[in-house]
Scaffold this motif. Sequence first.
Motif, PDB file in Angstrom:
ATOM      1  N   SER A 132       0.875  -0.851  -0.334  1.00  0.00           N
ATOM      2  CA  SER A 132       0.157   0.058  -0.258  1.00  0.00           C
ATOM      3  C   SER A 132       0.890   1.218  -0.007  1.00  0.00           C
ATOM      4  CB  SER A 132      -0.586   0.044   0.811  1.00  0.00           C
ATOM      5  OG  SER A 132      -0.080  -0.403   2.192  1.00  0.00           O
ATOM      6  N   SER A 133       0.448   2.425  -0.590  1.00  0.00           N
ATOM      7  CA  SER A 133       0.843   3.680  -0.574  1.00  0.00           C
ATOM      8  C   SER A 133       0.231   4.665  -0.815  1.00  0.00           C
ATOM      9  CB  SER A 133       2.127   3.389  -1.115  1.00  0.00           C
ATOM     10  OG  SER A 133       1.226   3.707  -2.976  1.00  0.00           O
ATOM     11  N   ASN A 134       0.480   6.036  -0.792  1.00  0.00           N
ATOM     12  CA  ASN A 134      -0.426   7.091  -0.773  1.00  0.00           C
ATOM     13  C   ASN A 134      -0.881   7.153  -2.175  1.00  0.00           C
ATOM     14  OD1 ASN A 134      -1.950   9.531  -1.192  1.00  0.00           O
ATOM     15  ND2 ASN A 134      -0.028  10.586  -1.966  1.00  0.00           N
ATOM     16  N   LEU A 135      -0.348   6.122  -3.541  1.00  0.00           N
ATOM     17  CA  LEU A 135      -1.225   6.628  -4.480  1.00  0.00           C
ATOM     18  C   LEU A 135      -1.809   4.380  -4.411  1.00  0.00           C
ATOM     19  CD1 LEU A 135       1.797   7.997  -6.895  1.00  0.00           C
ATOM     20  CD2 LEU A 135      -0.497   8.943  -6.336  1.00  0.00           C
ATOM     21  N   ASN A 136      -1.495   3.767  -3.707  1.00  0.00           N
ATOM     22  CA  ASN A 136      -2.357   2.505  -4.086  1.00  0.00           C
ATOM     23  C   ASN A 136      -2.793   2.095  -2.982  1.00  0.00           C
ATOM     24  OD1 ASN A 136      -3.000  -0.067  -4.712  1.00  0.00           O
ATOM     25  ND2 ASN A 136      -0.857  -1.153  -4.325  1.00  0.00           N
ATOM     26  N   ARG A 137      -3.898   2.547  -2.468  1.00  0.00           N
ATOM     27  CA  ARG A 137      -4.530   2.437  -0.952  1.00  0.00           C
ATOM     28  C   ARG A 137      -5.264   1.909  -1.344  1.00  0.00           C
ATOM     29  NH1 ARG A 137      -5.310   7.805   2.092  1.00  0.00           N
ATOM     30  NH2 ARG A 137      -4.505   8.762   0.729  1.00  0.00           N
ATOM     31  N   TYR A 138      -5.446  -0.005   0.038  1.00  0.00           N
ATOM     32  CA  TYR A 138      -6.371   0.222  -0.258  1.00  0.00           C
ATOM     33  C   TYR A 138      -7.768  -0.142   1.451  1.00  0.00           C
ATOM     34  CZ  TYR A 138      -2.730  -3.313  -1.845  1.00  0.00           C
ATOM     35  OH  TYR A 138      -2.102  -4.094  -2.668  1.00  0.00           O
ATOM     36  N   ASN A 139      -8.984  -0.440   0.596  1.00  0.00           N
ATOM     37  CA  ASN A 139     -10.336  -0.339   1.189  1.00  0.00           C
ATOM     38  C   ASN A 139     -10.538  -1.808   1.783  1.00  0.00           C
ATOM     39  OD1 ASN A 139     -10.153   1.806   1.368  1.00  0.00           O
ATOM     40  ND2 ASN A 139     -12.124   2.395  -0.754  1.00  0.00           N
ATOM     41  N   ILE A 140     -10.988  -1.774   2.936  1.00  0.00           N
ATOM     42  CA  ILE A 140     -11.698  -3.243   3.276  1.00  0.00           C
ATOM     43  C   ILE A 140     -12.982  -3.478   3.672  1.00  0.00           C
ATOM     44  CG2 ILE A 140     -11.028  -5.116   4.978  1.00  0.00           C
ATOM     45  CD1 ILE A 140      -8.170  -5.002   5.353  1.00  0.00           C
ATOM     46  N   LEU A 141     -13.770  -3.319   2.894  1.00  0.00           N
ATOM     47  CA  LEU A 141     -15.318  -3.613   2.249  1.00  0.00           C
ATOM     48  C   LEU A 141     -14.983  -5.218   3.570  1.00  0.00           C
ATOM     49  CD1 LEU A 141     -16.005  -3.478  -1.034  1.00  0.00           C
ATOM     50  CD2 LEU A 141     -15.602  -1.398   0.594  1.00  0.00           C
ATOM     51  N   ILE A 142     -16.447  -4.005   5.089  1.00  0.00           N
ATOM     52  CA  ILE A 142     -16.853  -5.388   5.955  1.00  0.00           C
ATOM     53  C   ILE A 142     -18.231  -5.488   5.365  1.00  0.00           C
ATOM     54  CG2 ILE A 142     -17.033  -5.617   8.129  1.00  0.00           C
ATOM     55  CD1 ILE A 142     -14.664  -3.561   7.981  1.00  0.00           C
ATOM     56  N   ASP A 143     -18.546  -6.384   5.208  1.00  0.00           N
ATOM     57  CA  ASP A 143     -20.175  -6.791   4.790  1.00  0.00           C
ATOM     58  C   ASP A 143     -21.070  -5.876   6.755  1.00  0.00           C
ATOM     59  OD1 ASP A 143     -20.290  -7.746   2.596  1.00  0.00           O
ATOM     60  OD2 ASP A 143     -19.603  -9.383   3.343  1.00  0.00           O
ATOM     61  N   ASP A 144     -22.584  -6.569   6.172  1.00  0.00           N
ATOM     62  CA  ASP A 144     -23.263  -6.288   7.235  1.00  0.00           C
ATOM     63  C   ASP A 144     -23.032  -7.150   8.380  1.00  0.00           C
ATOM     64  OD1 ASP A 144     -24.107  -3.603   6.451  1.00  0.00           O
ATOM     65  OD2 ASP A 144     -26.191  -4.490   6.129  1.00  0.00           O
ATOM     66  N   GLY A 145     -22.720  -7.284   9.671  1.00  0.00           N
ATOM     67  CA  GLY A 145     -22.770  -7.841  11.148  1.00  0.00           C
ATOM     68  C   GLY A 145     -22.170  -7.578  12.299  1.00  0.00           C
ATOM     69  N   THR A 146     -22.353  -7.965  13.474  1.00  0.00           N
ATOM     70  CA  THR A 146     -20.750  -7.768  14.383  1.00  0.00           C
ATOM     71  C   THR A 146     -19.959  -8.725  14.327  1.00  0.00           C
ATOM     72  OG1 THR A 146     -23.016  -7.367  15.418  1.00  0.00           O
ATOM     73  CG2 THR A 146     -21.481  -8.071  16.935  1.00  0.00           C
ATOM     74  N   TYR A 147     -19.272  -8.027  14.698  1.00  0.00           N
ATOM     75  CA  TYR A 147     -17.309  -8.676  14.559  1.00  0.00           C
ATOM     76  C   TYR A 147     -16.844  -8.529  15.790  1.00  0.00           C
ATOM     77  CZ  TYR A 147     -18.625  -8.565   9.854  1.00  0.00           C
ATOM     78  OH  TYR A 147     -19.078  -8.800   8.862  1.00  0.00           O
ATOM     79  N   ASP A 148     -16.135  -9.491  16.497  1.00  0.00           N
ATOM     80  CA  ASP A 148     -16.319  -9.043  17.963  1.00  0.00           C
ATOM     81  C   ASP A 148     -14.298  -9.360  17.415  1.00  0.00           C
ATOM     82  OD1 ASP A 148     -18.086  -9.067  19.363  1.00  0.00           O
ATOM     83  OD2 ASP A 148     -18.665 -11.215  19.075  1.00  0.00           O
TER      84      ASP A 148
END
Length: 131
Positions: free
Chosen positions: A1-17
């Motif tokens: 990852s870098s300023n020009l190569n950002r990563y978005n982790i998409l999280i589905d609806d739910g509850t995560y412990d």
Amino acid sequence: SSNLNRYNILIDDGTYDEVNINLPNYVNLVGASGIRENCIINGELEPSASDNDMSGTSTINMNYNNELHNLTVIGKNLRYPVHDETNGVFTDWVQVVDNCVIEHKGNQEVVDYLFEAMKDVFSRRTFSTSW
């Protein structure tokens, strides 16, 4: 990852412990549906957690260029729901928290557990102070 190569982790609806999510530089957490109340990251320690565990644990640690979007982040019996501990070492970064609920539900369960487990016995003692 870098300023020009950002990563978005998409999280589905739910509850995560989860606790101690450490985000690398330019990595972001995004609730996929856009409804913050539907994507919950719940960080919670047991009431029997030690003071050392409690004070060294957060739900999410943001130390770099990170973003949080469309999330509810909860902390209970720990230090912070979202923590950005830079100690003045990291500079020139940007952190974005957008459309999020951040809630700390307290540490009272740990305090109650500790005092319930303690037993002080003082016998034939004198306590004094000079002030």
